[in-house]
Write a protein that holds these residues in place. Structure first.
Motif, PDB file in Angstrom:
ATOM      1  N   ILE A 170      58.562  72.100  23.533  1.00 48.81           N
ATOM      2  CA  ILE A 170      58.920  71.692  22.167  1.00 48.81           C
ATOM      3  C   ILE A 170      59.175  72.881  21.249  1.00 48.81           C
ATOM      4  N   HIS A 171      58.895  74.078  21.713  1.00 42.15           N
ATOM      5  CA  HIS A 171      59.175  75.274  20.911  1.00 42.15           C
ATOM      6  C   HIS A 171      60.599  75.784  21.145  1.00 42.15           C
ATOM      7  N   ASN A 172      61.350  75.035  21.963  1.00 39.81           N
ATOM      8  CA  ASN A 172      62.724  75.421  22.293  1.00 39.81           C
ATOM      9  C   ASN A 172      63.584  74.163  22.426  1.00 39.81           C
ATOM     10  N   LEU A 173      63.424  73.227  21.478  1.00 38.01           N
ATOM     11  CA  LEU A 173      64.068  71.918  21.555  1.00 38.01           C
ATOM     12  C   LEU A 173      65.395  71.929  20.810  1.00 38.01           C
ATOM     13  N   CYS A 174      66.466  71.639  21.526  1.00 35.58           N
ATOM     14  CA  CYS A 174      67.804  71.749  20.946  1.00 35.58           C
ATOM     15  C   CYS A 174      68.339  70.401  20.446  1.00 35.58           C
ATOM     16  N   LYS A 175      68.382  69.390  21.331  1.00 39.07           N
ATOM     17  CA  LYS A 175      68.945  68.110  20.917  1.00 39.07           C
ATOM     18  C   LYS A 175      68.501  66.983  21.836  1.00 39.07           C
ATOM     19  N   PHE A 176      68.827  65.760  21.392  1.00 41.00           N
ATOM     20  CA  PHE A 176      68.603  64.560  22.193  1.00 41.00           C
ATOM     21  C   PHE A 176      69.943  64.010  22.651  1.00 41.00           C
ATOM     22  N   ASN A 177      69.959  63.509  23.892  1.00 38.59           N
ATOM     23  CA  ASN A 177      71.099  62.756  24.419  1.00 38.59           C
ATOM     24  C   ASN A 177      70.608  61.342  24.732  1.00 38.59           C
ATOM     25  N   PHE A 178      71.252  60.345  24.143  1.00 37.52           N
ATOM     26  CA  PHE A 178      70.997  58.950  24.490  1.00 37.52           C
ATOM     27  C   PHE A 178      72.119  58.557  25.443  1.00 37.52           C
ATOM     28  N   VAL A 179      71.777  58.303  26.710  1.00 40.51           N
ATOM     29  CA  VAL A 179      72.809  58.113  27.728  1.00 40.51           C
ATOM     30  C   VAL A 179      72.708  56.725  28.365  1.00 40.51           C
ATOM     31  N   ASN A 180      73.855  56.016  28.366  1.00 44.87           N
ATOM     32  CA  ASN A 180      73.997  54.784  29.137  1.00 44.87           C
ATOM     33  C   ASN A 180      74.847  55.156  30.340  1.00 44.87           C
ATOM     34  N   TYR A 181      74.203  55.268  31.507  1.00 42.52           N
ATOM     35  CA  TYR A 181      74.904  55.745  32.691  1.00 42.52           C
ATOM     36  C   TYR A 181      75.843  54.701  33.287  1.00 42.52           C
ATOM     37  N   ASN A 182      75.555  53.424  33.059  1.00 38.22           N
ATOM     38  CA  ASN A 182      76.370  52.362  33.659  1.00 38.22           C
ATOM     39  C   ASN A 182      76.706  51.289  32.625  1.00 38.22           C
ATOM     40  N   PRO A 183      77.479  51.630  31.605  1.00 37.05           N
ATOM     41  CA  PRO A 183      77.761  50.637  30.565  1.00 37.05           C
ATOM     42  C   PRO A 183      78.644  49.500  31.084  1.00 37.05           C
ATOM     43  N   VAL A 184      78.414  48.311  30.537  1.00 37.87           N
ATOM     44  CA  VAL A 184      79.254  47.157  30.818  1.00 37.87           C
ATOM     45  C   VAL A 184      79.986  46.799  29.526  1.00 37.87           C
ATOM     46  N   SER A 185      81.032  46.004  29.629  1.00 43.83           N
ATOM     47  CA  SER A 185      81.824  45.631  28.455  1.00 43.83           C
ATOM     48  C   SER A 185      80.933  45.081  27.351  1.00 43.83           C
ATOM     49  N   GLY A 186      81.074  45.619  26.158  1.00 37.17           N
ATOM     50  CA  GLY A 186      80.332  45.122  25.003  1.00 37.17           C
ATOM     51  C   GLY A 186      78.889  45.580  24.914  1.00 37.17           C
ATOM     52  N   ALA A 187      78.433  46.393  25.862  1.00 29.81           N
ATOM     53  CA  ALA A 187      77.056  46.903  25.787  1.00 29.81           C
ATOM     54  C   ALA A 187      76.888  47.667  24.475  1.00 29.81           C
ATOM     55  N   PHE A 188      75.709  47.548  23.866  1.00 27.34           N
ATOM     56  CA  PHE A 188      75.520  48.180  22.565  1.00 27.34           C
ATOM     57  C   PHE A 188      74.198  48.924  22.489  1.00 27.34           C
ATOM     58  N   LEU A 189      74.166  49.888  21.591  1.00 30.65           N
ATOM     59  CA  LEU A 189      72.957  50.618  21.220  1.00 30.65           C
ATOM     60  C   LEU A 189      72.992  50.793  19.714  1.00 30.65           C
ATOM     61  N   GLU A 190      71.934  50.374  19.047  1.00 27.42           N
ATOM     62  CA  GLU A 190      71.799  50.576  17.608  1.00 27.42           C
ATOM     63  C   GLU A 190      70.508  51.343  17.360  1.00 27.42           C
ATOM     64  N   ILE A 191      70.565  52.333  16.490  1.00 25.35           N
ATOM     65  CA  ILE A 191      69.397  53.163  16.198  1.00 25.35           C
ATOM     66  C   ILE A 191      69.193  53.221  14.690  1.00 25.35           C
ATOM     67  N   ARG A 192      68.004  52.849  14.246  1.00 22.18           N
ATOM     68  CA  ARG A 192      67.669  52.922  12.824  1.00 22.18           C
ATOM     69  C   ARG A 192      67.030  54.244  12.445  1.00 22.18           C
ATOM     70  N   SER A 193      66.216  54.774  13.350  1.00 22.33           N
ATOM     71  CA  SER A 193      65.577  56.051  13.043  1.00 22.33           C
ATOM     72  C   SER A 193      65.172  56.773  14.318  1.00 22.33           C
ATOM     73  N   VAL A 194      65.234  58.099  14.225  1.00 18.06           N
ATOM     74  CA  VAL A 194      64.704  58.993  15.258  1.00 18.06           C
ATOM     75  C   VAL A 194      63.890  60.012  14.474  1.00 18.06           C
ATOM     76  N   ILE A 195      62.587  59.832  14.467  1.00 14.32           N
ATOM     77  CA  ILE A 195      61.710  60.658  13.631  1.00 14.32           C
ATOM     78  C   ILE A 195      60.961  61.640  14.513  1.00 14.32           C
ATOM     79  N   VAL A 196      61.212  62.917  14.262  1.00 15.58           N
ATOM     80  CA  VAL A 196      60.546  63.997  14.988  1.00 15.58           C
ATOM     81  C   VAL A 196      59.352  64.437  14.157  1.00 15.58           C
ATOM     82  N   GLN A 197      58.147  64.302  14.711  1.00  8.61           N
ATOM     83  CA  GLN A 197      56.959  64.722  13.982  1.00  8.61           C
ATOM     84  C   GLN A 197      56.957  66.238  13.865  1.00  8.61           C
ATOM     85  N   ASN A 198      56.799  66.733  12.642  1.00 11.35           N
ATOM     86  CA  ASN A 198      56.733  68.179  12.408  1.00 11.35           C
ATOM     87  C   ASN A 198      55.341  68.713  12.705  1.00 11.35           C
TER      88      ASN A 198
END
Length: 198
Positions: A170-198
């Motif tokens: 965590i002392h060398n954290l660059c980014k997050f990837n949210f990955v759907n490896y096998n999406p199907v038609s109309g598949a969805f992802l909704e995100i309201r918050s991604v809170i990183v504790q300081n």
């Protein structure tokens, strides 16, 4: 003697003023740097067969406070949604050094399919993200009907998602990837918050 008393009083007043200023700056720092909500603070990037463009994705994020990604009809390939921990104006940037007090990331999301959440570490030079290969990751289970809140300890992020995989630094954290490896038609992802504790 009188001058000595005056100097001592002046020195005491100076120390008192410095103390007040430091307390004030500490309070300001806590207000300015609360736990990071990446939906609010950072530009998001999208790759793969998604309906939304990067511009549309970020416009919706700024207007509604929600990230929304939908798979195209008959999608080919994976859909990857990226966000840097410290926004840099591009999809690459210097890693973030989280404090030892940081224990988790908390996410509020809704998804029609399983999502792999990868945490990418920075390169050895400390100038950018490590590309290619595998990364410490966890699974976000499908939750198609309601928003789910999940708190993920940093210790859960392990190389390739394996129980004995190398843990995330965590002392060398660059980014997050949210990955759907096998999406199907109309598949969805909704995100309201991604809170990183300081």
């Amino acid at each position: 003697m009188r001058n000595k008393s005056f100097v001592e009083a002046g020195f005491s007043l100076l120390l008192f003023t410095i103390g007040i200023c430091l307390c004030g700056f500490t309070s300001i720092k806590q207000v300015i740097h609360p736990d990071l909500n990446l939906v609010k603070t950072s530009t998001w990037y999208i790759a793969g067969p998604a309906v939304e463009s990067q511009e549309a994705l970020n416009r919706l994020r700024q207007e509604t406070g929600i990230i929304k990604v939908t798979a195209k009809d008959n999608p080919v390939g994976e859909i990857e949604l990226n966000v840097l921990i410290t926004d840099s104006g591009s999809n690459d940037g210097a890693p973030t050094n989280l404090s030892d007090h940081s224990k988790f990331v908390s996410i509020i999301y809704k998804s029609s399919q399983l999502i792999k959440l990868q945490a990418r570490e920075g390169n050895k030079e400390g100038t950018g993200c490590v590309h290619g290969g595998s990364h410490p990751r966890v699974d976000l289970a499908a939750s198609p009907n309601k928003f789910t809140t999940i708190k993920i300890p940093w210790s859960d992020f392990k190389q390739d998602g394996l129980p004995d995989g190398k843990q995330l630094n965590i002392h060398n954290l660059c980014k997050f990837n949210f990955v759907n490896y096998n999406p199907v038609s109309g598949a969805f992802l909704e995100i309201r918050s991604v809170i990183v504790q300081n």
